[in-house]
Design a protein around this motif. Structure first.
Motif, PDB file in Angstrom:
ATOM      1  N   GLY A 421       0.871  -1.178   0.000  1.00  0.00           N
ATOM      2  CA  GLY A 421       0.000   0.000   0.000  1.00  0.00           C
ATOM      3  C   GLY A 421       0.902   1.221   0.000  1.00  0.00           C
ATOM      4  N   HIS A 422       0.413   2.278  -0.600  1.00  0.00           N
ATOM      5  CA  HIS A 422       1.296   3.424  -0.788  1.00  0.00           C
ATOM      6  C   HIS A 422       1.686   4.093   0.524  1.00  0.00           C
ATOM      7  CE1 HIS A 422       1.440   3.190  -5.100  1.00  0.00           C
ATOM      8  NE2 HIS A 422       0.182   2.761  -5.020  1.00  0.00           N
ATOM      9  N   ARG A 462      -6.110  -0.611  -2.048  1.00  0.00           N
ATOM     10  CA  ARG A 462      -6.254  -2.024  -2.369  1.00  0.00           C
ATOM     11  C   ARG A 462      -5.591  -2.309  -3.698  1.00  0.00           C
ATOM     12  NH1 ARG A 462      -9.526  -5.804   0.817  1.00  0.00           N
ATOM     13  NH2 ARG A 462      -9.255  -4.748   2.790  1.00  0.00           N
ATOM     14  N   ASN A 463      -5.040  -3.475  -3.823  1.00  0.00           N
ATOM     15  CA  ASN A 463      -4.489  -3.891  -5.098  1.00  0.00           C
ATOM     16  C   ASN A 463      -4.874  -5.345  -5.269  1.00  0.00           C
ATOM     17  OD1 ASN A 463      -2.827  -5.189  -6.977  1.00  0.00           O
ATOM     18  ND2 ASN A 463      -1.277  -3.608  -6.787  1.00  0.00           N
ATOM     19  N   ARG A 464      -5.777  -5.584  -6.205  1.00  0.00           N
ATOM     20  CA  ARG A 464      -6.326  -6.933  -6.362  1.00  0.00           C
ATOM     21  C   ARG A 464      -5.412  -7.849  -7.152  1.00  0.00           C
ATOM     22  NH1 ARG A 464      -9.848  -8.076  -2.600  1.00  0.00           N
ATOM     23  NH2 ARG A 464     -10.995  -6.212  -2.078  1.00  0.00           N
ATOM     24  N   THR A 465      -4.333  -7.305  -7.702  1.00  0.00           N
ATOM     25  CA  THR A 465      -3.495  -8.132  -8.574  1.00  0.00           C
ATOM     26  C   THR A 465      -2.288  -8.708  -7.837  1.00  0.00           C
ATOM     27  OG1 THR A 465      -2.057  -6.325  -9.308  1.00  0.00           O
ATOM     28  CG2 THR A 465      -4.127  -6.644 -10.515  1.00  0.00           C
ATOM     29  N   SER A 466      -2.100  -8.299  -6.592  1.00  0.00           N
ATOM     30  CA  SER A 466      -0.896  -8.726  -5.877  1.00  0.00           C
ATOM     31  C   SER A 466      -1.080 -10.089  -5.223  1.00  0.00           C
ATOM     32  CB  SER A 466      -0.547  -7.697  -4.805  1.00  0.00           C
ATOM     33  OG  SER A 466       0.524  -8.177  -4.024  1.00  0.00           O
ATOM     34  N   CYS A 537       8.953  -5.870  -2.958  1.00  0.00           N
ATOM     35  CA  CYS A 537       7.771  -5.007  -2.873  1.00  0.00           C
ATOM     36  C   CYS A 537       7.433  -4.403  -4.230  1.00  0.00           C
ATOM     37  CB  CYS A 537       8.009  -3.891  -1.853  1.00  0.00           C
ATOM     38  SG  CYS A 537       8.268  -4.528  -0.194  1.00  0.00           S
ATOM     39  N   PHE A 538       6.178  -4.484  -4.580  1.00  0.00           N
ATOM     40  CA  PHE A 538       5.746  -3.926  -5.869  1.00  0.00           C
ATOM     41  C   PHE A 538       4.335  -3.392  -5.736  1.00  0.00           C
ATOM     42  CE2 PHE A 538       3.709  -4.690 -10.098  1.00  0.00           C
ATOM     43  CZ  PHE A 538       4.356  -3.670 -10.764  1.00  0.00           C
ATOM     44  N   MET A 539       4.150  -2.138  -6.127  1.00  0.00           N
ATOM     45  CA  MET A 539       2.860  -1.493  -5.901  1.00  0.00           C
ATOM     46  C   MET A 539       1.998  -1.425  -7.168  1.00  0.00           C
ATOM     47  SD  MET A 539       3.177  -0.928  -2.760  1.00  0.00           S
ATOM     48  CE  MET A 539       4.677  -1.712  -2.243  1.00  0.00           C
ATOM     49  N   GLY A 540       2.556  -1.865  -8.305  1.00  0.00           N
ATOM     50  CA  GLY A 540       1.835  -1.658  -9.563  1.00  0.00           C
ATOM     51  C   GLY A 540       0.932  -2.825  -9.933  1.00  0.00           C
ATOM     52  N   ASP A 541       0.631  -2.910 -11.204  1.00  0.00           N
ATOM     53  CA  ASP A 541      -0.263  -3.925 -11.737  1.00  0.00           C
ATOM     54  C   ASP A 541       0.511  -5.221 -11.993  1.00  0.00           C
ATOM     55  OD1 ASP A 541      -1.990  -5.511 -13.097  1.00  0.00           O
ATOM     56  OD2 ASP A 541      -2.350  -4.119 -14.764  1.00  0.00           O
ATOM     57  N   TRP A 547       5.606  -5.573 -15.562  1.00  0.00           N
ATOM     58  CA  TRP A 547       6.006  -6.149 -14.284  1.00  0.00           C
ATOM     59  C   TRP A 547       6.826  -7.414 -14.486  1.00  0.00           C
ATOM     60  CZ3 TRP A 547       8.006  -6.152  -9.943  1.00  0.00           C
ATOM     61  CH2 TRP A 547       7.908  -7.201  -9.028  1.00  0.00           C
ATOM     62  N   HIS A 548       6.430  -8.228 -15.426  1.00  0.00           N
ATOM     63  CA  HIS A 548       7.184  -9.461 -15.662  1.00  0.00           C
ATOM     64  C   HIS A 548       8.630  -9.145 -16.050  1.00  0.00           C
ATOM     65  CE1 HIS A 548       3.902 -12.629 -15.580  1.00  0.00           C
ATOM     66  NE2 HIS A 548       3.322 -11.482 -15.264  1.00  0.00           N
ATOM     67  N   ALA A 549       8.778  -8.111 -16.894  1.00  0.00           N
ATOM     68  CA  ALA A 549      10.127  -7.704 -17.301  1.00  0.00           C
ATOM     69  C   ALA A 549      10.884  -7.125 -16.106  1.00  0.00           C
ATOM     70  CB  ALA A 549      10.045  -6.676 -18.426  1.00  0.00           C
ATOM     71  N   GLU A 550      10.196  -6.287 -15.348  1.00  0.00           N
ATOM     72  CA  GLU A 550      10.806  -5.642 -14.182  1.00  0.00           C
ATOM     73  C   GLU A 550      11.214  -6.692 -13.124  1.00  0.00           C
ATOM     74  OE1 GLU A 550      11.717  -2.726 -13.139  1.00  0.00           O
ATOM     75  OE2 GLU A 550      11.625  -2.878 -10.942  1.00  0.00           O
ATOM     76  N   ALA A 551      10.314  -7.661 -12.908  1.00  0.00           N
ATOM     77  CA  ALA A 551      10.604  -8.701 -11.915  1.00  0.00           C
ATOM     78  C   ALA A 551      11.845  -9.488 -12.331  1.00  0.00           C
ATOM     79  CB  ALA A 551       9.413  -9.625 -11.756  1.00  0.00           C
TER      80      ALA A 551
END
Ligand code: ADP
Ligand code: MG
Length: 714
Positions: A421-422, A462-466, A537-541, A547-551
């Motif tokens: 969460g931010h 909330r982040n439903r994708t995490s 930790c990752f706050m995005g989608d 994200w896959h590239a970043e991860a």
């Protein structure tokens, strides 16, 4: 009307025949919560004060059980069970298959005079010996020592399971080999709870809490499932044998309209839910919420959280009750992670926290600086543990059903990351950089805990994708599959956090020893730990390709399938950590790895053979009848079209048939990979051709109920 279409009409004409009809939902006066549980309240009534007090100590403090109590408890339990109509008892246990197992024994033994009396000795309560030599043990138990034994778990209350023709006393138990090795899911979970408690109590002492004696991990699982009419179920051999549809073209209407999620619950489904919930209430399962889920015919049920062991047992029972009660309403409950391709699958959100016996939730940001200091310490430990053991955590939710779901833009990806969460992220960033943000004038480290930045309270964003999100006062591990036992994912979570707490506590001890005050020392420890672990930790989608590239850039693990993930269970790091905390020995870890690998292969093979059989004996003949019809009618264009698709199907069946013959000498993980890369790949091709035919072949010839029927006629 063709046979299968007739089922639609039948399916639509259900009549309520369950047992709660006419009873009011949650009628406050006679809500039967815990009615069938041998609960502390019942124990108090029926046991001597001394025995009751001793038993409560076992529950509250995790103290070892005094076997001399057993006879009195057994007698009281038997009397209570007989009054409730029970004739039999069972030691319920959870073998490595992830299911629950039970063997029933009668209370009654014949007397010399041709009568029978009810008997239940303490020894029968404490220990059972199921003839369970057929359960997979991954090599732990050679056949010459084939008997394992079950041991009473007094921390999970016994209960009465009602059946139309009788009742059963169910005693939750652990299942071990005679050499003392865990053959089940419960023993390691209990060991991990002990490990976490020890680490957390040690840390709490350093943090200045001298009252708490025990820390419990808590879990509130949100369970997703499908309910479909039983007629469709029995018309589909794939659902019956594999738990999911192996064929089925995308229906014209899916969930695009978003008209199902949180929509009003269909009457039959609601009737079924009410009865299921009533049954669960009697069993002491604190069911709280229900609603429609995203996919048509998909629902969710969630109880209030309990300690991990009880929550895990209760979730197993909940799944059983859902399946049993559904039948009374001519419904079938599907717990598979992906019963319908192209339609949202089902998961289980594992809300997890740690709480003291004095009533403090360690992941609840408090109102005072001291509470906040403690919160940040434990939160940092979770981040550190998850980062270090990300691969193992991924493996803990691996099964063949999950491979259709994780990363499929409906469920978290196979990459484990944490959403803080931010607000909370800002706090950790401020601590790490030592520089305040708009909320924290001046330097945090210099000023100490008095100016801790304001912490987010309950809710936050909330982040439903995490896959692993902080949700106000707990972490929500969202990657569990719907059919899964909670036990192993929570065993992993507890163990890796226990280790991280100890690692942080070591650092804290050093700093305190060097004269630092608690607030400053914690700030330093948290700063170091966060800096070293924030990559997780990752706050995005989490669904995005960025994200896959970043991860990947961050070096996070992306274990896409079960055969990719399972080796984490026996990695050097896992063996070390689990050994250090006495949760699972190397041998016990290996046995799990072997069993789960084998289960993957077996299930892949069942699916592949079912696909082959349905394609060859149901779909191909239907397609050929259709072709004959086109030819008879002289419609060459339609006939040509059908012929092309049929040729494709036949070719694909041929490839699948070949893939279904195992290559010689391949076994274990290699065989699992073979199944994945050959059998599952060949199945996909068969399905593609078959699903195209579904859209072409005359409806009255098609042998399987279609998605547009199964999912929409309620
Ligand atoms: P959501 O918005 O995700 O549906 P809820 O507030 O409805 O969240 O809670 C979901 C689950 O989290 C419930 O089962 C609830 O009991 C559980 N939960 C709440 N607090 C805790 C806790 N301290 N430990 C474990 N689970 C918890
Ligand atoms: Mg949730």
């Amino acid at each position: 009307m063709p046979r299968i279409r007739q089922q639609n009409v039948t399916a639509a004409q259900w009549s309520p025949n369950g047992e709660t009809l006419g009873k009011l939902d949650l009628a406050s006066g006679d809500y039967p919560f815990g009615e069938n549980v041998f609960s502390p309240a019942v124990q108090k009534e029926r046991l001597s004060a001394e025995t009751y007090a001793k038993l409560q100590n076992v529950l509250a403090k995790g103290e070892p059980l005094d076997p001399s109590l057993a006879d009195e408890v057994a007698e009281a339990m038997k009397e209570w069970a007989l009054e409730k109509g029970a004739t039999h008892f069972t030691h319920m246990f959870q073998p490595l298959t992830g299911l629950t197992a039970e063997k029933h024994d009668s209370f009654f033994a014949p007397t010399g005079e041709g009568k029978a009396i009810a008997k239940f000795k303490g020894s029968e309560l404490i220990q059972g010996e199921p003839d369970a030599s057929s359960f997979p043990t991954g090599g732990i138990r050679a056949t010459f020592e084939a008997r394992g034994y079950t041991a009473w778990d007094p921390t999970s209350p016994a209960f009465i399971m009602e059946n139309p023709n009788g009742a059963l006393l169910v005693i939750p138990t652990a299942f071990a080999s005679w050499t003392g090795e865990a053959l089940d899911a419960k023993i390691p979970l209990l060991r991990s709870m002990d490990a976490l408690s020890r680490s957390a109590i040690r840390a709490l002492r350093l943090l200045g809490d001298n009252e708490a004696q025990r820390v419990f991990t808590t879990v509130g699982p949100e369970q997703e499932y499908f309910l479909i009419d039983k007629h469709y179920y029995y018309e589909r051999p794939d659902l019956v044998t594999a738990g999911r549809t192996l064929f089925g073209a995308k229906p014209p209407k899916g969930h695009e309209l978003d008209d199902h999620y949180f929509g009003s619950i269909p009457e039959r489904v609601l009737a079924c839910m009410l009865e299921a919930e009533l049954e669960m209430a009697k069993l002491g399962i604190p069911v709280k919420t229900r609603h429609n889920e995203v996919a048509p015919a998909q629902y969710e049920i969630a109880p209030v959280f309990e300690n991990s062991n009880v929550a895990s047992d209760h979730n197993q029972i909940l799944m059983q009750v859902l399946q049993n009660v559904a039948r009374k309403y001519d419904l079938v409950c599907l717990l598979h992670e992906k019963p319908f391709a192209g339609v949202n699958g089902s998961g289980k959100h594992n809300n997890w926290s740690m709480g003291t016996d004095t009533g403090v939730n360690l992941l609840d940001p408090g109102d005072t600086p001291a509470e906040n200091t403690s919160f940040l310490f434990f939160c940092a430990a979770v981040i550190q543990g998850v980062n270090k053991h990300q691969g193992l955590l991924r493996a803990s939710v691996a099964n063949i059903g999950q491979d259709h779901r994780l990363g499929a833009n409906e469920a978290p990806p196979a990459i484990i990351s944490i959403f803080l969460g931010h607000e909370l992220e800002r706090v950790f960033e401020a601590i790490e950089s030592g520089e305040g943000d708009p909320h924290t004038p001046g330097s945090f480290l210099e000023l100490g805990a008095e100016v801790l930045p304001p912490l987010p309270r309950h809710g936050g964003d909330r982040n439903r994708t995490s896959p692993f999100a902080f949700t106000g006062n707990k972490f929500e591990f969202r990657a569990l599959g719907s059919s899964m036992s909670l036990a192993f994912p929570n065993t992993v979570l507890n163990t890796i956090v226990a280790e991280a707490i100890d690692e942080l506590a070591d650092r804290l001890e050093e700093k305190l020893g060097a004269g630092a005050d608690v607030a400053t020392a914690v700030a330093e420890v948290v700063k170091e730990s966060y800096a070293a672990n924030k990559q997780i930790c990752f706050m995005g989608d989490n669904y995005s390709s960025e994200w896959h590239a970043e991860a990947e850039r961050r070096g996070l693990k992306n274990l896409r399938t079960t055969p990719d993930a399972l080796p984490e269970v026996i990695s050097e790091q896992t063996i070390e950590t689990f050994g250090k905390y006495n949760v699972l020995s190397e041998r016990e870890l290996h046995s799990r790895f072997e069993v789960w690998t084998e289960q993957y292969t077996i299930r892949a093979n069942i699916e592949a053979e079912t696909t082959e059989s349905i394609a060859r004996t149901m779909i191909l003949p239907a397609a050929m009848r259709h072709l004959a019809l086109c030819e008879q009618a002289g419609v060459t264009k339609a006939a040509g079209e059908a012929r092309t698709l049929i040729d494709q199907l036949i070719e694909a069946i041929g490839e699948l048939e070949a893939a279904n013959v195992y290559p010689a000498g391949v076994e274990g993980l290699e065989l699992a990979k073979y199944a994945r890369d050959n059998q599952l790949a060949a199945m996909a091709k068969v399905r593609e051709a078959a699903d195209r035919l579904e859209k072409v072949v005359a409806d009255d010839l098609w042998p399987l109920p279609k998605y547009s029927e199964v999912l929409f006629i309620k």
